[in-house]
Design an enzyme around this catalytic site. Structure first.
Site, short mmCIF file in Angstrom:
data_model
loop_
_atom_site.label_atom_id
_atom_site.label_comp_id
_atom_site.label_asym_id
_atom_site.label_seq_id
_atom_site.Cartn_x
_atom_site.Cartn_y
_atom_site.Cartn_z
N ASN A 12 -19.98 -1.74 29.81
CA ASN A 12 -19.86 -0.90 28.62
C ASN A 12 -19.12 -1.69 27.53
O ASN A 12 -17.91 -1.91 27.62
CB ASN A 12 -19.08 0.38 28.97
CG ASN A 12 -18.95 1.34 27.79
OD1 ASN A 12 -18.74 0.93 26.66
ND2 ASN A 12 -19.05 2.63 28.07
N ASP A 72 -11.83 3.99 35.73
CA ASP A 72 -12.72 5.14 35.69
C ASP A 72 -11.99 6.19 34.86
O ASP A 72 -10.81 6.46 35.08
CB ASP A 72 -13.04 5.68 37.08
CG ASP A 72 -14.22 6.65 37.03
OD1 ASP A 72 -15.18 6.38 36.29
OD2 ASP A 72 -14.17 7.68 37.71
N PHE A 155 -16.80 6.05 21.48
CA PHE A 155 -17.96 6.32 22.33
C PHE A 155 -17.62 7.51 23.22
O PHE A 155 -16.53 8.06 23.16
CB PHE A 155 -18.30 5.08 23.18
CG PHE A 155 -17.14 4.55 24.00
CD1 PHE A 155 -16.96 4.97 25.31
CD2 PHE A 155 -16.24 3.66 23.45
CE1 PHE A 155 -15.89 4.50 26.05
CE2 PHE A 155 -15.17 3.18 24.20
CZ PHE A 155 -15.00 3.61 25.51
N GLY A 156 -18.58 7.91 24.05
CA GLY A 156 -18.34 9.03 24.94
C GLY A 156 -18.08 10.31 24.16
O GLY A 156 -18.84 10.67 23.26
N TYR A 157 -16.99 11.00 24.47
CA TYR A 157 -16.67 12.29 23.87
C TYR A 157 -15.72 12.17 22.68
O TYR A 157 -15.14 13.17 22.24
CB TYR A 157 -16.07 13.22 24.93
CG TYR A 157 -16.99 13.48 26.09
CD1 TYR A 157 -17.91 14.53 26.05
CD2 TYR A 157 -16.97 12.67 27.22
CE1 TYR A 157 -18.78 14.77 27.11
CE2 TYR A 157 -17.83 12.90 28.29
CZ TYR A 157 -18.72 13.94 28.23
OH TYR A 157 -19.59 14.18 29.29
N ASP A 158 -15.57 10.97 22.15
CA ASP A 158 -14.61 10.74 21.07
C ASP A 158 -14.88 11.59 19.83
O ASP A 158 -13.95 11.92 19.09
CB ASP A 158 -14.60 9.26 20.67
CG ASP A 158 -13.92 8.38 21.70
OD1 ASP A 158 -13.35 8.92 22.66
OD2 ASP A 158 -13.94 7.14 21.54
N LYS A 178 -6.30 4.64 17.72
CA LYS A 178 -6.77 5.27 18.95
C LYS A 178 -6.13 4.61 20.17
O LYS A 178 -5.69 5.29 21.10
CB LYS A 178 -8.29 5.18 19.04
CG LYS A 178 -8.85 5.76 20.34
CD LYS A 178 -10.33 5.46 20.54
CE LYS A 178 -10.76 5.86 21.94
NZ LYS A 178 -12.15 5.52 22.23
N HIS A 183 -5.79 7.76 26.41
CA HIS A 183 -5.59 7.62 27.85
C HIS A 183 -5.83 6.19 28.29
O HIS A 183 -5.07 5.63 29.08
CB HIS A 183 -6.55 8.55 28.59
CG HIS A 183 -7.99 8.38 28.20
ND1 HIS A 183 -8.43 8.51 26.89
CD2 HIS A 183 -9.10 8.08 28.92
CE1 HIS A 183 -9.74 8.29 26.83
NE2 HIS A 183 -10.17 8.03 28.05
N ARG A 184 -6.88 5.55 27.74
CA ARG A 184 -7.20 4.18 28.11
C ARG A 184 -6.14 3.23 27.55
O ARG A 184 -5.74 2.27 28.21
CB ARG A 184 -8.59 3.81 27.61
CG ARG A 184 -9.10 2.49 28.16
CD ARG A 184 -10.56 2.25 27.84
NE ARG A 184 -11.42 3.17 28.58
CZ ARG A 184 -12.09 4.17 28.04
NH1 ARG A 184 -12.01 4.42 26.74
NH2 ARG A 184 -12.85 4.95 28.80
#
Length: 202
Positions: A12, A72, A155-158, A178, A183-184
């Site tokens: 990714n 993950d 990306f994803g649910y951002d 960000k 979390h990341r």
């Protein structure tokens, strides 16, 4: 002395860009799966984020013979009993895109009132070293799911997640902002500290 090479077990490229910015450590070179001609297939069938991260890190370490890092992460919506959870990246039908993920989530949540649209992102990082050593590090951020997509970054649910204490979605924030609160970002800054401590011991 050459740099220590570590494989980031993901293809990714959105993740790769974010993580490389955080893990910018003198003496360490971060590679991704895209840097190898050999391909690796990993079935993410763990019941938790930790299980999936460990599985990916171990597989990459064994395949390439280098230390490996895998994460993950996913979104847990309180009103949906913590779903999509570990299935966050597989919540929509293939071919999966960020837009499809967000739109499906909004459809599922259309009748949920604003006060009950709380959610949190979780990131579990596994560092797999030689000899099977595993270090697990976590990060978490709470927030709210809004009712329409806002922003084009990330990306994803951002595009539908507004972190607690802020007014903008992750997708409307500069990547540096960000990374400070996500979390990341939290998990990989802790990973950075861990890797730096190992370097100091050498």
């Amino acid at each position: 002395m050459g740099k220590i090479k570590i494989v980031l077990a993901t293809s990714n490229q959105g993740k790769v860009r974010e993580i490389k910015k955080i893990l910018d450590i003198k003496g360490i070179k971060i590679l991704s799966l895209a840097d190898f001609s050999e391909r690796i297939r990993i079935t993410e069938n763990g019941r938790t984020f930790k299980e999936n991260a460990v599985k990916k890190a171990r597989a990459a370490q064994k395949k390439f013979g280098l230390a490996a890092i895998a994460d993950d992460s996913g979104l847990c919506v309180d009103a949906l009993h913590k779903k999509p959870g570990v299935r966050s990246a597989r919540f929509a039908r293939p071919p999966v895109t960020s837009e499809k993920l967000c739109k499906k989530l909004l459809r599922v949540m259309k009748d949920i009132p604003d006060k009950k649209r709380t959610a949190f992102f979780v990131c579990a990082v596994a560092v797999a070293g030689p000899g099977g050593r595993i270090k697990i590090i976590e990060g978490k951020v709470k927030g709210t799911i809004i009712r329409q997509l806002k922003g084009t970054r990330g990306f994803g649910y951002d595009s539908v997640f507004v972190p607690r204490g802020y007014e903008k979605t992750f997708a409307r924030m500069p990547i540096a902002q960000k990374n400070k609160i996500s979390h990341r970002g939290i998990a990989f800054r802790r990973t950075r500290e861990y890797l730096s401590s190992i370097l100091r011991e050498k």
